[in-house]
Design a protein around this motif. Structure first.
Motif, PDB file in Angstrom:
ATOM      1  N   ALA A   1      -6.982  -2.194   1.770  1.00 58.45           N
ATOM      2  CA  ALA A   1      -6.467  -0.830   1.934  1.00 58.45           C
ATOM      3  C   ALA A   1      -7.127   0.105   0.935  1.00 58.45           C
ATOM      4  CB  ALA A   1      -4.959  -0.820   1.740  1.00 58.45           C
TER       5      ALA A   1
ATOM      6  N   VAL B   1      -4.089   7.415   3.025  1.00 58.24           N
ATOM      7  CA  VAL B   1      -3.894   5.962   3.042  1.00 58.24           C
ATOM      8  C   VAL B   1      -4.595   5.393   4.264  1.00 58.24           C
ATOM      9  CG1 VAL B   1      -2.230   4.084   3.214  1.00 58.24           C
ATOM     10  CG2 VAL B   1      -1.695   6.100   1.827  1.00 58.24           C
TER      11      VAL B   1
ATOM     12  N   THR C   1       0.830  -1.205   0.000  1.00 60.06           N
ATOM     13  CA  THR C   1       0.000   0.000   0.000  1.00 60.06           C
ATOM     14  C   THR C   1       0.864   1.255   0.000  1.00 60.06           C
ATOM     15  OG1 THR C   1      -1.751  -1.163   1.194  1.00 60.06           O
ATOM     16  CG2 THR C   1      -1.824   1.240   1.211  1.00 60.06           C
TER      17      THR C   1
ATOM     18  N   ILE D   1      -5.290   1.451   6.048  1.00 57.86           N
ATOM     19  CA  ILE D   1      -5.174   0.004   6.075  1.00 57.86           C
ATOM     20  C   ILE D   1      -6.310  -0.549   6.930  1.00 57.86           C
ATOM     21  CG2 ILE D   1      -3.698  -1.985   6.579  1.00 57.86           C
ATOM     22  CD1 ILE D   1      -2.437  -0.153   4.562  1.00 57.86           C
TER      23      ILE D   1
ATOM     24  N   ILE E   1      -7.456  -1.586  -2.732  1.00 55.17           N
ATOM     25  CA  ILE E   1      -6.550  -2.741  -2.756  1.00 55.17           C
ATOM     26  C   ILE E   1      -7.248  -3.892  -2.054  1.00 55.17           C
ATOM     27  CG2 ILE E   1      -4.302  -3.625  -2.030  1.00 55.17           C
ATOM     28  CD1 ILE E   1      -3.291  -0.704  -2.117  1.00 55.17           C
TER      29      ILE E   1
END
Length: 395
Positions: free
Chosen positions: A377, A390, A346, A392, A369
């Motif tokens: 992600a 970003v 990521t 996760i 993702i």
């Protein structure tokens, strides 16, 4: 069209999620309000604030609303369901401004009203009771039920209603406008029972120009049906035409025409062309119409696949308004072995977005993702961000 200014595809999913979260925790920031219903009575419900000033405040859905989810019986593809609903809401902003109107899911057209339009001519139920004829073409010629259906495809698959309300002088919210989306087939997909009680699947690609012309010709009849419903005879109507994608398409179809009918009128004066297009990367459409953007996408795909050359799938979904890319969603699929792999990959994708990404900052980018159909992600970038966001996901 302006589709929540058209924050599309991946963005659309985020919009739906934010709405669900707002409804789930609606005691925070919401208020109790009285709404005048179509039968003249009132109902107390909660007003949910919009995410920002450009979004609608919305009235909490009615728990016993019989039309909730009914769209899924007419529209075959989930991406079309999302686009049909969110696209109509976004286009409605040009007619029913969010700073003057609040949104409510359709409360006036019933299941019988919609089915009455979706039936084929001659196949409507209770014909002897004086019910209106169906609007889809009658069965064609042929020796079998399948042949008769194939020779005369259905064009209309759903009629979607959205309501827009204003607060009256007595403090109650009343209906002040309605938006209607007429959803049409690009592919005629059906299940036909033959004389032996066997189910036969039909899937016929339709001529786009023919379907669009038919949609414009049947729209005045749909408008008349809308006007005949109690409570909808006087309000302004924003009427749109939408062409669905194929049932197995990864991208939705598109709106192609719109018109506004003034309060009390049952006449369509003229249509305005909506020049919107969803494009899959890679695809034939991308190769023929948007070569420069396809080249940028292929460069990104190549950079991503350098991480794990043999195991990374990358698919892009672009949304164009007047042939200008206004939103891009990218799906990356990879089978991960552990959490550290997810974090490393990521961050690698985010570094590509932050450094030398081919698409300009004016294009919102949403990168999902996944691993084995589970989202691992999210990498998101809009024009206001210095660096990509970003996240996760923890499972």
């Amino acid at each position: 069209m302006s589709r929540l200014k058209k924050r599309k595809l991946g963005a659309a999913a985020l919009i739906v999620l934010s709405l669900q979260l707002a409804l789930a925790g609606c005691s925070q920031g919401s208020s109790q309000n009285s709404v005048v219903k179509k039968n003249g009575g009132t109902q107390t419900t909660q007003l949910i604030p919009g995410a920002n000033s450009k979004d609608y405040q919305s009235l909490r859905p009615v728990s016993n609303d019989q039309m909730r989810g009914y769209i899924n019986y007419g529209v075959n593809n989930r991406v079309d369901v999302d686009q049909l609903e969110l696209g109509l809401m976004n286009m409605s902003k040009s007619v029913f401004s969010p700073d003057q109107y609040v949104f409510q899911s359709g409360q006036y057209l019933t299941e019988n009203d919609i089915n009455g339009m979706l039936y084929r001519q001659g196949q409507e139920k209770n014909k002897t009771s004086g019910s209106l004829p169906g609007l889809n073409p009658p069965l064609g010629t042929g020796k079998t039920a399948v042949q008769r259906a194939q020779s005369s495809p259905k064009y209309l698959n759903y009629v979607l209603e959205q309501d827009y309300l204003k607060k009256s002088s007595n403090g109650k919210y009343v209906l002040a406008g309605v938006s209607i989306a007429v959803s049409l087939n690009s592919v005629y997909s059906d299940q036909i029972m033959d004389q032996n009680q066997n189910i036969n699947s039909i899937q016929e690609q339709l001529n786009s120009a023919t379907v669009k012309a038919w949609g414009r010709s049947v729209a005045p009849k749909i408008l008349q049906r809308v006007r005949s419903v109690k409570g909808l005879s006087k309000v302004p109507v924003f009427l749109t035409l939408y062409m669905t994608a194929a049932p197995d398409s990864l991208i939705p179809g598109d709106y192609f025409a719109k018109t506004t009918v003034s309060a009390g009128s049952a006449t369509i004066d003229k249509w305005t062309t909506v020049n919107d297009q969803h494009v899959l990367f890679p695809s034939t459409a991308a190769s023929s119409q948007y070569k420069a953007d396809l080249a940028k996408f292929n460069t990104f795909k190549s950079d991503v696949q350098k991480y794990y050359p043999d195991f990374v799938g990358v698919v892009g979904k672009g949304f164009y308004e007047n042939q200008t890319l206004t939103d891009l969603t990218i799906d990356i699929n990879l089978r991960f072995m552990d959490e550290t792999e997810i974090i490393g990959f990521t961050n690698y994708v985010a570094s590509i977005v932050n450094n030398g990404f081919g698409f300009g900052r004016e294009v919102p980018i949403h990168i999902s993702i996944t691993s084995n159909d589970v989202q691992e992600a999210l990498v998101d970038r809009t024009s206001s961000m210095d660096t990509a966001y970003v996240h996760i996901f923890q499972h």
